[in-house]
Scaffold this active site. Structure first.
Site, PDB file in Angstrom:
ATOM      1  N   GLU A 135     -12.259  -2.340  12.493  1.00  0.00           N
ATOM      2  CA  GLU A 135     -12.310  -1.554  11.255  1.00  0.00           C
ATOM      3  C   GLU A 135     -13.496  -1.928  10.382  1.00  0.00           C
ATOM      4  O   GLU A 135     -14.240  -1.063   9.939  1.00  0.00           O
ATOM      5  CB  GLU A 135     -10.998  -1.751  10.484  1.00  0.00           C
ATOM      6  CG  GLU A 135     -10.983  -1.046   9.133  1.00  0.00           C
ATOM      7  CD  GLU A 135      -9.657  -1.187   8.406  1.00  0.00           C
ATOM      8  OE1 GLU A 135      -8.742  -1.815   8.960  1.00  0.00           O
ATOM      9  OE2 GLU A 135      -9.547  -0.646   7.296  1.00  0.00           O
ATOM     10  N   GLU A 142       0.820  -1.211   0.000  1.00  0.00           N
ATOM     11  CA  GLU A 142       0.000   0.000   0.000  1.00  0.00           C
ATOM     12  C   GLU A 142       0.858   1.267   0.000  1.00  0.00           C
ATOM     13  O   GLU A 142       0.569   2.233   0.713  1.00  0.00           O
ATOM     14  CB  GLU A 142      -0.966  -0.009   1.195  1.00  0.00           C
ATOM     15  CG  GLU A 142      -1.937  -1.186   1.125  1.00  0.00           C
ATOM     16  CD  GLU A 142      -2.956  -1.222   2.271  1.00  0.00           C
ATOM     17  OE1 GLU A 142      -2.694  -0.635   3.330  1.00  0.00           O
ATOM     18  OE2 GLU A 142      -4.016  -1.834   2.068  1.00  0.00           O
ATOM     19  N   ASP A 164      -8.616  -8.689   4.063  1.00  0.00           N
ATOM     20  CA  ASP A 164      -8.281  -7.640   5.036  1.00  0.00           C
ATOM     21  C   ASP A 164      -9.329  -7.546   6.129  1.00  0.00           C
ATOM     22  O   ASP A 164     -10.081  -6.567   6.158  1.00  0.00           O
ATOM     23  CB  ASP A 164      -8.130  -6.298   4.321  1.00  0.00           C
ATOM     24  CG  ASP A 164      -7.515  -5.229   5.220  1.00  0.00           C
ATOM     25  OD1 ASP A 164      -6.950  -5.587   6.266  1.00  0.00           O
ATOM     26  OD2 ASP A 164      -7.605  -4.052   4.859  1.00  0.00           O
TER      27      ASP A 164
END
Lengths: 647, 647
Positions: B378, B271, B350
């Site tokens: 998240e 990333e 993820d």
């Protein structure tokens, strides 16, 4: 005393005022008559041009006479030519300044043959740019809300920039296209910005002083909650005496600092901004209270009509955002003070690439209206894409009711920042110029304005034909590769750049397309839909009511139709979607090739900047094409007739 | 010298260490034997408990004996009870501390009847929390990336907070659930954070000193580009001698400041973070270079396996993000240094609410692996929703290959901030506690851990049954009202809270569901899809390969099926979507009612905070239900069998 022409900082593009544009005037014998500050501005312009190109200020045998017969505020001028002498006459300095720039615009043609005296007079007394500039950097919106041209010309990091020579140069550019007012801060008035009205008015006064020599009056966006936020009152109720007194006092102090202050711009009860609704008052109550404070000083309040429910439940099909401005304001017609101007976005939604003209325009005969356009390309490519909006704006201004009875003023959201090219994309300067010229004369041919801009900006021997080709169709090209048939809002939430077909579909913003496996579009008919079509006068209400008569380009704005619905063009809706998206990308490729061919014929920095932006435009146009085509293919299951790649 | 127990600031929730939890120990006669710093910690704990509850440190006739026979680093302890005396024995202070907290956990039961000596020993030597805390506020990610519990405990506005008593209290909480390592900064290492490694190591040393008395070693996330960014070298090539020397020197200085420093955590080539790929080197080269710098000091590098193409073209169906970690790392098995640990997210994507277990776990027998879980929620409600992850983590840890040969370590991304309840949502404390306990013993029954947490936190006479009911099924409830059948990523882009079915569908992140009018899901089979299923060992490769054998809850992760596909449950996919979404919301309503009924039975501030969060959870769950149901109804055209409202 001639006022010196402002000096541009190194590297800043002169836009439509390159030195060469002054050669025809500058090489001649010029006589200036009259007095007053704006005459001094003209005087300085002429002196500079003559110094550069060999002409002279001369009493005897002048080739150009610029005469102000008095010092009133009129913006009109008369231009004529006889016996080898070109004459501009005006009743005051403002008119003379516009006349001078008109001669510059005409160039050598102003000095050839005979020319019958013709009067020029703006159709609209106020031609304003609203800067959505924040003083302090906003955590989400940055320095300039919806700004795509760098930082603000006026503000940086919480303070006035103080670069007043650049501001003065900006005023000169604006005067040269006919703009005469600037609102210097964002309509979303945050905490820091609120204080421009009171203890920070001096910073506004400095800007006003820099713009004044070019006939530009300064306005301020204010928060309706100012009496609470700044004045320490417990209310901002427009009918409360203490509130009225507070505004009267604050306004008087503004005029002490800026005697020719233009007035206030207000976004009230809109997207979270405070307003009169909190006190059970109407928008007329709110606007009139501010109008009352401004009236003794000759000021005006611009009250925005952009009022709608931005916390709508997407499940609720009975609420239609498109209806909101009309529903809120038409019942108030006749109740606004004479110096309260209702500022109406040109379409019922929010500056989409295609919307119908707002039905409010024409529906409030007893209210002063300003039409608000958006020069900053929030939804039209954000100054990374070429999208010249002249044809769209011209359609709006010529639209039935509007063309019939008119509106009083024209406003645009500014597309300017501290970028060396002023507008990020050098070709976006054309939008600013076109706005000024259309505001002066809404029935002008936009194509002719475009050519004017090209001639001034790129010179008399520039690649006019190619530039015209690149710009003229760019709005329709943009429309083709983005949201189809008037449906709108298929953009990435928040920043509004790039495609997201469902990005606003389940949102609280009132922005839906209702696409399902069978069809797409919003039924806004009176018979079966939200009734929005019925807000129009005859014949438009009838035209929009039926899919059979509704113009193709607005079909999905007014109707939910099957993918197989046949358009007036003879194509089905789904095939139209595929075709236009492939065409739009092909048109970008073609325009990009034209631009590439101009290398060496336009100024290198300008060429490089545009070439670089075309790369991004093409990338983004392909993304739009593929996402929109894929989305509708996945929903409809209908293959492209021509077998092109749909992912 | 006993070390005083840290004092919590006023208003901070004691979580699973309320004073009452120490009553069974505190009222007794306790004998402590041994020496060393952690024995002093135990000494302080006992002294404080006795002072409060009337017990005493006593040589004679003790009811509890806590004995460290040496001062090694072992974490094991032995607990037994005979003849009215409870005995904890360990070979060092660490084990004694864990034994002490185990007695606290048992409460009165530790002092009843006889108990055969039983040894407790953690299955995993390292049980680490990774804090994604930034030192400086990041313009997009804020102080804590993916943080839902206020600011950081360690950092604020670019500096160490210096609130070391709170940090010490935090260490105490962690020790009491078995966690023994903390990485104090975000794996995305920005400019300010990079300097913690060098000139700002003193700030890390202060934190390490506060955590040390509770057996917690400190780790640091470092940037692979450090030799360039901090060292002024021109390269960060892991095979370059100057780079190796730089790391060796920097690491030696870290150990001067923090002699028991744990090591580095590295996110490389991921990333946008720098990594060895830029130099044509492998991840083993990169990790081993850092391992080499750490080895002389006994440190470890945790090298994250979260490497994939985050600039994928959505049109490209040949690239499958799920394959990436395996494809990148399995060829490197056996090439990592002994003190290089590959840190693998538990699923291939993820931290979605449902993913298969990463095929990397079990496929690298010659590499030390750490499994990374995400305590910070998240994608699982961001600590505004109750979502106890114990059952999910337990499924991961018991999964075939993992259960068979195991992994070396367990890591979780921390869910803690400076919030008075530590975790924003008071019930999210259960996730932190459960992580610690599962890290100690991965085969433990998560329900029993939950009950342990409830008993400690709410007291022996708390509403245990109701709390268990509220938490136990909350993960499956969350799964029901969000993305169905393993498909994942139907979240709002960027912040990842709330639904957006197409939010990541046309994105560069490799996150797609491919829903069209006929069906939905990603074909990851070997026969016709991306081949991801083939990364598993037998029997999982075969199980996942076919829709007929693939477990329902992962069906859309592995297969693209028609909406009419019949699940093992007997329902069609589309009906499953409708049913689970209605059920999920109903379950939230039921849990909320249970919570409401507990008013007066739990601490008022805690009750109020949870009640307030339930309002938001219910609102959001309804939004999920309606958007997901509408989306699939619009696509499929199949009505709900039971005629419930789908918008």
């Amino acid at each position: 005393m001639p006022l010196p022409v402002p000096v541009l900082p190194d590297g800043v593009d002169p836009a439509w005022l390159p030195e060469e544009a002054f050669r025809p005037v500058g090489g001649r014998r010029v006589l200036i008559r009259g007095s007053g500050p704006l005459v001094e501005t003209v005087h300085g312009e002429v002196a500079e041009a003559c110094a550069r190109f060999g002409g002279a200020l001369a009493e005897d045998d002048p080739e150009l006479v610029l005469e102000a017969t008095g010092d009133d505020g009129s913006e009109a001028f008369t231009l004529g030519r006889r016996d080898g002498r070109t004459t501009v006459t005006a009743s005051g300095g403002r008119g003379l300044l516009y006349g001078f720039f008109h001669v510059v615009r005409l160039g050598e043609a102003a000095f050839q043959g005979e020319r019958r005296a013709e009067e020029h007079r703006p159709a609209s007394a106020l031609r304003m740019l609203d800067h959505w500039d924040n003083v302090a950097v906003h955590p989400v919106m940055g320095q300039v809300e919806r700004g795509y041209a760098g930082g603000s010309l006026f503000w940086a990091d919480g303070r006035a920039r103080g670069e007043l020579e650049r501001v003065r140069a900006y005023g000169r550019l604006l005067a040269a296209c006919g703009i005469n007012a600037v609102a210097v801060n964002n309509v979303n008035v945050h905490e820091t910005e609120a204080r421009l009205l009171t203890d920070r008015i001096g910073e506004v006064a400095d800007i006003a002083a820099a713009l004044r020599p070019y006939g530009i009056r300064t306005q301020l966006s204010v928060t309706f909650a100012a009496p609470i936020v700044l004045g320490g009152l417990e209310t901002a109720d427009p009918l409360d005496d203490s509130v009225r007194r507070w505004w009267a006092g604050a306004t008087a102090r503004v005029y002490e600092a800026i005697p020719d202050f233009g007035g206030y711009v207000v976004k009230a009860d809109s997207e979270g901004q405070p307003g009169p609704f909190a006190y059970g008052r109407t928008h007329a109550d709110g606007a009139n209270m501010l109008a009352g404070a401004l009236a003794p000083h000759g000021g005006t309040v611009h009250w925005r009509a952009f009022v709608y429910d931005h916390r709508q439940d997407w499940r609720d099909r009975t609420t239609d955002r498109a209806r909101a401005a009309y529903d809120h304001f038409v019942p108030l017609d006749g109740r606004f003070a004479p110096n309260a101007v209702l500022q109406v976005k040109h379409g019922p939604m929010d500056f989409q690439v295609r919307e119908p003209v707002s039905p409010l325009i024409g529906a409030m005969p007893h209210t002063a209206l300003a039409v608000e356009l958006q020069a900053t390309q929030e939804y039209t490519g954000q100054q990374r894409h070429v999208c010249w909006l002249g044809p769209m704006w011209s359609e709006v201004l010529r639209f039935g009711p509007a063309a019939g009875r008119g509106f009083e003023e024209l406003v645009a959201v500014s597309n300017v920042g501290d970028d060396p090219f002023w507008t990020g994309h050098p070709l976006a300067q054309a939008n600013l110029y076109t706005f000024g010229r259309l505001a002066w004369r809404p029935d002008a041919d936009p194509g002719a304005i475009l050519d004017e801009w090209i001639g001034l900006t790129f010179g008399a021997d520039g690649p006019a034909k190619e530039l015209h080709a690149v710009l003229d169709g760019s709005w329709r090209t943009y429309e083709k590769y983005t949201a189809p048939l008037g449906v709108g809002f298929m953009v990435q939430p928040g920043h509004h750049y790039g495609p997201s077909v469902d990005g606003y579909e389940y949102s609280p913003w009132g922005t839906y397309h209702f696409a399902d496996r069978d069809g797409v579009g919003v039924d806004r008919s009176s018979a079966t839909g939200t009734g929005y079509a019925g807000q129009y006068a005859t014949p438009w209400a009838e035209t929009y009511e039926s899919p059979g008569t509704c113009p193709d380009e607005l079909l999905l704005f007014f109707h939910h139709v099957p993918y197989g619905h046949v358009l007036k063009s003879g194509r089905t809706v789904i095939q139209h979607i595929y075709d236009t998206h492939f065409e739009g990308v092909a048109e970008v490729e073609a325009a990009m090739a034209v631009w590439a061919s101009l290398k060496g014929r336009v100024e290198p920095a300008r060429h490089a900047r545009v070439a670089e932006r075309y790369e991004e435009q093409l990338r983004c146009a392909r993304e739009w094409r593929d996402q929109v085509n894929s989305y509708f293919f996945r929903k409809s299951g209908v293959p492209d007739e021509r077998g092109r790649t749909v992912y």
